[in-house]
Design a protein around this motif. Structure first.
Motif, mmCIF file in Angstrom:
data_model
loop_
_atom_site.group_PDB
_atom_site.id
_atom_site.type_symbol
_atom_site.label_atom_id
_atom_site.label_comp_id
_atom_site.label_asym_id
_atom_site.label_seq_id
_atom_site.Cartn_x
_atom_site.Cartn_y
_atom_site.Cartn_z
ATOM 1 N N MET A 1 1.047 -1.126 -0.404
ATOM 2 C CA MET A 1 0.072 0.296 0.033
ATOM 3 C C MET A 1 0.609 0.705 -0.044
ATOM 4 S SD MET A 1 -3.076 -1.535 2.853
ATOM 5 C CE MET A 1 -1.670 -0.551 4.281
ATOM 6 N N ASP A 2 0.275 3.010 -0.869
ATOM 7 C CA ASP A 2 1.343 3.625 -1.207
ATOM 8 C C ASP A 2 2.695 3.836 -1.272
ATOM 9 O OD1 ASP A 2 -1.383 5.562 0.186
ATOM 10 O OD2 ASP A 2 0.027 4.375 2.184
ATOM 11 N N TYR A 3 2.707 2.193 -2.085
ATOM 12 C CA TYR A 3 3.883 2.502 -2.743
ATOM 13 C C TYR A 3 4.585 3.008 -3.257
ATOM 14 C CZ TYR A 3 6.926 -0.498 -5.537
ATOM 15 O OH TYR A 3 8.657 -0.738 -6.385
ATOM 16 N N TYR A 25 6.958 1.726 1.405
ATOM 17 C CA TYR A 25 5.740 1.236 0.978
ATOM 18 C C TYR A 25 4.893 0.749 2.527
ATOM 19 C CZ TYR A 25 8.568 -2.895 2.049
ATOM 20 O OH TYR A 25 8.944 -3.792 2.954
ATOM 21 N N LYS A 26 3.759 0.754 3.163
ATOM 22 C CA LYS A 26 3.610 0.029 3.973
ATOM 23 C C LYS A 26 2.730 -1.443 3.974
ATOM 24 C CE LYS A 26 1.260 4.881 5.952
ATOM 25 N NZ LYS A 26 -0.226 5.325 5.755
ATOM 26 N N SER A 32 5.375 1.761 7.600
ATOM 27 C CA SER A 32 6.482 2.207 6.998
ATOM 28 C C SER A 32 7.539 1.088 6.764
ATOM 29 C CB SER A 32 6.486 3.292 7.129
ATOM 30 O OG SER A 32 4.892 4.245 6.590
ATOM 31 N N PHE A 33 7.972 1.122 5.546
ATOM 32 C CA PHE A 33 9.259 0.751 4.956
ATOM 33 C C PHE A 33 9.996 1.869 3.808
ATOM 34 C CE2 PHE A 33 6.789 -3.120 6.988
ATOM 35 C CZ PHE A 33 8.443 -3.819 8.379
ATOM 36 N N LYS A 62 9.439 5.036 10.923
ATOM 37 C CA LYS A 62 8.755 5.945 11.010
ATOM 38 C C LYS A 62 8.131 6.930 9.897
ATOM 39 C CE LYS A 62 11.177 6.473 15.431
ATOM 40 N NZ LYS A 62 11.417 8.061 16.340
ATOM 41 N N GLU A 63 6.405 6.804 9.942
ATOM 42 C CA GLU A 63 5.531 7.408 8.719
ATOM 43 C C GLU A 63 6.350 8.882 9.014
ATOM 44 O OE1 GLU A 63 2.968 8.178 6.148
ATOM 45 O OE2 GLU A 63 3.671 6.354 6.925
ATOM 46 N N GLU A 64 6.605 9.653 10.023
ATOM 47 C CA GLU A 64 7.009 11.328 9.062
ATOM 48 C C GLU A 64 8.538 11.121 8.609
ATOM 49 O OE1 GLU A 64 7.968 10.086 13.727
ATOM 50 O OE2 GLU A 64 6.287 9.996 12.159
ATOM 51 N N ASP A 65 9.020 9.527 8.742
ATOM 52 C CA ASP A 65 10.255 9.840 7.994
ATOM 53 C C ASP A 65 10.697 9.174 6.412
ATOM 54 O OD1 ASP A 65 11.785 10.361 10.043
ATOM 55 O OD2 ASP A 65 12.119 7.970 10.699
ATOM 56 N N ARG A 66 8.989 9.462 6.007
ATOM 57 C CA ARG A 66 8.231 9.056 4.477
ATOM 58 C C ARG A 66 8.919 10.198 4.196
ATOM 59 N NH1 ARG A 66 4.038 4.958 2.672
ATOM 60 N NH2 ARG A 66 5.229 5.117 0.641
ATOM 61 N N TYR A 67 9.590 9.858 2.555
ATOM 62 C CA TYR A 67 9.946 11.167 1.452
ATOM 63 C C TYR A 67 9.416 11.570 0.274
ATOM 64 C CZ TYR A 67 14.742 8.692 1.168
ATOM 65 O OH TYR A 67 15.897 8.517 0.864
#
Length: 68
Positions: A1-3, A25-26, A32-33, A62-67
């Motif tokens: 998800m959210d790839y 992705y999630k 998140s990964f 962490k979700e906030e570390d996604r960019y």
């Protein structure tokens, strides 16, 4: 998800290409990964991929570390 995926051209020679990639992705649990690494592609005379080698590192973020 959210790839989300990002690939960057690195180099080429003859029928070979090297790229750097990262994707985020999630999983089904909503974690998140980020995965990243290098890929080497080799193509046959018809332009079809004959070989693919990849080195992939995968880590939870962490979700906030996604960019991407």
């Amino acid at each position: 998800m959210d790839y989300k995926l990002k690939k960057e051209y690195w180099s080429h020679s003859g029928n070979r290409i090297a790229v750097r990639f990262e994707y985020e992705y999630k999983n089904r649990d909503g974690k998140s990964f980020r995965a990243y690494g290098n890929e080497n592609w080799e193509f046959d005379a018809h332009g079809l991929m004959k070989k693919r080698f990849a080195s992939i590192n995968d880590l939870e973020i962490k979700e906030e570390d996604r960019y991407l």
